[in-house]
Design a protein around this motif. Sequence first.
Motif, PDB file in Angstrom:
ATOM      1  N   ASP A  18     -18.736   8.035 -50.997  1.00  0.00           N
ATOM      2  CA  ASP A  18     -18.507   9.115 -50.570  1.00  0.00           C
ATOM      3  C   ASP A  18     -16.732   9.269 -50.869  1.00  0.00           C
ATOM      4  O   ASP A  18     -16.303  10.436 -50.769  1.00  0.00           O
ATOM      5  CB  ASP A  18     -18.675   8.819 -48.872  1.00  0.00           C
ATOM      6  CG  ASP A  18     -19.767   8.824 -48.414  1.00  0.00           C
ATOM      7  OD1 ASP A  18     -20.668   9.494 -49.068  1.00  0.00           O
ATOM      8  OD2 ASP A  18     -20.408   8.231 -47.622  1.00  0.00           O
ATOM      9  N   GLN A  55     -17.561   9.744 -44.535  1.00  0.00           N
ATOM     10  CA  GLN A  55     -16.692   8.674 -45.353  1.00  0.00           C
ATOM     11  C   GLN A  55     -17.530   7.214 -44.776  1.00  0.00           C
ATOM     12  O   GLN A  55     -16.734   6.555 -43.833  1.00  0.00           O
ATOM     13  CB  GLN A  55     -15.414   8.922 -44.605  1.00  0.00           C
ATOM     14  CG  GLN A  55     -14.148   7.725 -45.506  1.00  0.00           C
ATOM     15  CD  GLN A  55     -12.984   8.208 -45.187  1.00  0.00           C
ATOM     16  OE1 GLN A  55     -12.414   9.229 -45.494  1.00  0.00           O
ATOM     17  NE2 GLN A  55     -12.116   6.985 -44.488  1.00  0.00           N
ATOM     18  N   PHE A  75     -17.802  16.531 -46.123  1.00  0.00           N
ATOM     19  CA  PHE A  75     -17.812  15.111 -46.309  1.00  0.00           C
ATOM     20  C   PHE A  75     -18.136  14.220 -45.244  1.00  0.00           C
ATOM     21  O   PHE A  75     -17.662  14.606 -44.010  1.00  0.00           O
ATOM     22  CB  PHE A  75     -16.812  14.424 -47.093  1.00  0.00           C
ATOM     23  CG  PHE A  75     -16.491  15.097 -48.401  1.00  0.00           C
ATOM     24  CD1 PHE A  75     -17.297  14.944 -49.651  1.00  0.00           C
ATOM     25  CD2 PHE A  75     -15.518  16.299 -48.503  1.00  0.00           C
ATOM     26  CE1 PHE A  75     -16.953  15.578 -50.886  1.00  0.00           C
ATOM     27  CE2 PHE A  75     -15.285  16.883 -49.750  1.00  0.00           C
ATOM     28  CZ  PHE A  75     -16.091  16.386 -50.839  1.00  0.00           C
TER      29      PHE A  75
END
Length: 409
Positions: free
Chosen positions: A133, A128, A126
């Motif tokens: 997200d 952010q 991921f």
Amino acid sequence: MTSTLVVIGHGMVGHRLADRLRELDTAHRWRVCVLGEEPEPAYDRVRLSAYLRNRSRAALSLVRPDFLADPRITVRSASPAVSVDRRARTVHTAGGEPITYDALVLATGSRPFVPPVPGRHLGNCFVQRTVEDIDALSAAARPGRPAVVIGGGLLGLEAAQGLQLLGMRPHLVESAPHLMPAQLDGEAARVLQDGAARLGLHLHCGTTVVSVDGGAGGLVRSVTLGDGSVVEADLVVFAAGIRPRDDLPVTPALPLAERGGYLTDAFCRTADDRIWAVGECAAVLGRCHGLVAPGYRMADSVACGLTGHHADPLDEMDDSTELKLLGVHVATFGSTSGDAGTAVEVTFQEGASRYAKVFLHRASGALLGGILAGETGSRADLAPWVGRRPTADLESVLFPAPPFRPLSP
């Protein structure tokens, strides 16, 4: 006669510009069209960690009802610009509709930098940057399980705190010898790292990520570090910095700075006298700024210029910071470059709980700036003395409750 201003990007800085122009444009000269890429209007991206706690998008919103109700303002969310034709003075959106402008502001922001390590595209990797997200990260989080954050700057520390809020056991990897290398020196970082250790954050400084390793179902299983160690991880968050979004097709192309970003003068004007750039995509006098405060200054400057108000040149930008990370207060103010030719460094420390370094002009003794970590005074207490000889009891301002111990004269 009413002119049309198109703002490409409805992030924090793009919204600030549109809102400020609306306030200053008492003659109602401008009609403003704001093109946003995300589904919702501008929100406070700085407070994404707070979104983890309350999961309220409304609480993050920067857009007041009167802004949306203003007939001079048109906001088109989920309508990203895909190209700009400078000769025709038109912006084309993803929907195909051309919008003609009299003035154009590029507020396209930045994108997360993901190092080109093997495995970076695995499932449960991921960044952010948006509320989407955060939603995806929250859905993947498993309390009690390990996770790895790549990057030990502001973004990485915020990501690690977010993972702790989700109940995970974060490891943080930073290639520099200590945390927040762009803002703190080693001693200040040590105060921060002590706080991190108390909160159970596992630090891996002075090493890099060699690979992100996959397991069953194409998901992350572990991370291999440059020192040979392997860290188990259910998910990975890349927080290794940002890069300006300067790749919007503009014809003819606008000049970019050496390190990226639309090159502008001290008033945020690009090489085209009808186009400005603000925020993280703007390289003002060749330099990009990744904090919101300089972005707001850029937005205010352009809004003033477009409405005939005075604007000072942005030849000096304040990149000072102050925040609480991992339960530790850290701050910078003024200049912290420490040029040996003009500056003298004076350092104070009390145990492992607080640390301060100030930079004084070698000839005049004026305060140039400083670094604070731990239980110190605030940036607001010190900033008024920048450019002046500091108060004789400077130490009591740095460390509000004595005693203190100077380390160097």
